[in-house]
Enzyme design. Sequence first.
Site, PDB file in Angstrom:
ATOM      1  N   GLU A  30       3.669 -11.731 -10.390  1.00 54.91           N
ATOM      2  CA  GLU A  30       5.511 -12.021  -9.106  1.00 54.91           C
ATOM      3  C   GLU A  30       6.127 -12.645  -9.496  1.00 54.91           C
ATOM      4  O   GLU A  30       6.723 -13.666  -8.875  1.00 54.91           O
ATOM      5  CB  GLU A  30       4.621 -12.421  -8.232  1.00 54.91           C
ATOM      6  CG  GLU A  30       3.378 -11.592  -7.396  1.00 54.91           C
ATOM      7  CD  GLU A  30       2.943 -11.847  -6.099  1.00 54.91           C
ATOM      8  OE1 GLU A  30       3.040 -13.144  -5.945  1.00 54.91           O
ATOM      9  OE2 GLU A  30       2.426 -11.184  -5.503  1.00 54.91           O
ATOM     10  N   ASP A  68      -1.758  -1.626   0.086  1.00 55.29           N
ATOM     11  CA  ASP A  68      -3.087  -1.564   1.427  1.00 55.29           C
ATOM     12  C   ASP A  68      -1.897  -1.350   2.702  1.00 55.29           C
ATOM     13  O   ASP A  68      -0.446  -1.640   2.010  1.00 55.29           O
ATOM     14  CB  ASP A  68      -3.494  -2.742   2.416  1.00 55.29           C
ATOM     15  CG  ASP A  68      -2.958  -3.980   1.761  1.00 55.29           C
ATOM     16  OD1 ASP A  68      -1.422  -4.107   1.414  1.00 55.29           O
ATOM     17  OD2 ASP A  68      -3.304  -5.560   1.499  1.00 55.29           O
TER      18      ASP A  68
HETATM   19  C1  XIL Z   1      -4.094 -12.396  -2.320  1.00 60.40           C
HETATM   20  C2  XIL Z   1      -6.035 -12.470  -2.116  1.00 60.40           C
HETATM   21  O1  XIL Z   1      -6.324 -11.158  -1.670  1.00 60.40           O
HETATM   22  C3  XIL Z   1      -6.399 -13.138  -0.755  1.00 60.40           C
HETATM   23  O2  XIL Z   1      -7.898 -13.929  -0.769  1.00 60.40           O
HETATM   24  C4  XIL Z   1      -5.718 -15.137  -1.378  1.00 60.40           C
HETATM   25  O3  XIL Z   1      -5.916 -16.306  -0.661  1.00 60.40           O
HETATM   26  C5  XIL Z   1      -4.476 -14.722  -1.573  1.00 60.40           C
HETATM   27  O4  XIL Z   1      -4.553 -13.768  -2.791  1.00 60.40           O
HETATM   28  N1  XIL Z   1      -0.310  -9.973  -4.537  1.00 60.40           N
HETATM   29  C6  XIL Z   1      -1.193 -10.753  -5.474  1.00 60.40           C
HETATM   30  C7  XIL Z   1      -2.401 -10.917  -4.952  1.00 60.40           C
HETATM   31  O5  XIL Z   1      -0.866 -10.824  -6.436  1.00 60.40           O
HETATM   32  O6  XIL Z   1      -3.335 -11.852  -6.231  1.00 60.40           O
HETATM   33  C8  XIL Z   1      -3.235 -11.659  -3.563  1.00 60.40           C
HETATM   34  O7  XIL Z   1      -4.238 -12.014  -3.411  1.00 60.40           O
HETATM   35  C9  XIL Z   1      -2.105 -10.541  -2.454  1.00 60.40           C
HETATM   36  C10 XIL Z   1      -0.861 -10.710  -3.272  1.00 60.40           C
END
Ligand code: XIL
Length: 331
Positions: free
Chosen positions: A123, A243
């Site tokens: 990101e 998702d």
């Molecule tokens: C999310 C996790 O699933 C959560 O449990 C945590 O609180 C926050 O991060 N993009 C990403 C992931 O690259 O690391 C993120 O995961 C979701 C969005």
Amino acid sequence: MQAAPFKIGAAVGVNLLKNNSNYRNIISKEFSSVTTENTLKWQAVHPSKDVFDFSGGDVIAQFCSTNNKRMHGHCLVWYQSIPHWVQNFTGDSLAWEQLFKDHIQKVAAHYKGKATSWDVVNEAFHDEDGSLRVQDVNANDKKDDGCLWARHLGRNYIARAFIYAHEADPNAKLFYNDYGQESNDKKTDSIVAMAQNFKAKGVPINGLGIQMHININTSKEGIVKAFQKLAATGLLIHISELDISVNPKGDSTIQFTPALAQQQAAMFAFVVQQYKNIVPAAQQYGVTIWNVTDKDSWLRSFYKRKDWPVLFDDDYAKKPAYYSFKDALAE
Ligand code: XIL
């Protein structure tokens, strides 16, 4: 789903993996790849300066080795999950570089031969215009979406992260990973330009992750376009965090009706069909679902809303989405 033409993964929470046999059984039976959800993020794995905590990651690595799953490490460098000790770190640019390199190399080296692949940088680009995250452009949201690595290390930090990771584990497949590419051309274009630049310069990048936290109304055209642009780089393409929300606006009265379940099932099938059609087989690194059951989906806890975004329901049962996803894999 194990008969799929490429690996099918799940983001796995280490505590559930350790303590919940229903959860563990689904992963053993249905998935062929495991992404370390939070366990290897900086905050968890490197909580203070001289402490690396590999306990959680080692549980996942052991599970993968015993059960013959591919382990995908997530993520060596991110603008989030930065512990206070890093935020408060003081030092000149050489000291920052050392901190950055040391983290990447200690973590990658620990999982050498265990993690097949890594999200090296996660990101790095802003949503609005696809520019590199450097300064915070969302100050009004109280959410710092700038990136301290770009500020302390300069704009070329991403290439160096790949070089350092490759030095620590020359066999690992190294990915750049980001979200929103199906809804934001500009971000995708920045990522593709970066990938082409890395390839031209010999920076060791093997693949691109498209997260795909999408919803039942996400533009299909946008999905197709993103796959086309990413595939044209010739790199491996991983749908890395899929998702499909049925409640993106957070309606608190919503019920998960059969009609919503069908719309979601159709969207899961669409994603698989397009991935198979557009991304050449040699570039298909796999599809990873972000969490295993609706109950453990991050969308519920992170956004505090009702949602049912993945393939298994709260009672560990297969949803319509599971069957349509599986059928699309087999088509
Ligand atoms: C999310 C996790 O699933 C959560 O449990 C945590 O609180 C926050 O991060 N993009 C990403 C992931 O690259 O690391 C993120 O995961 C979701 C969005």
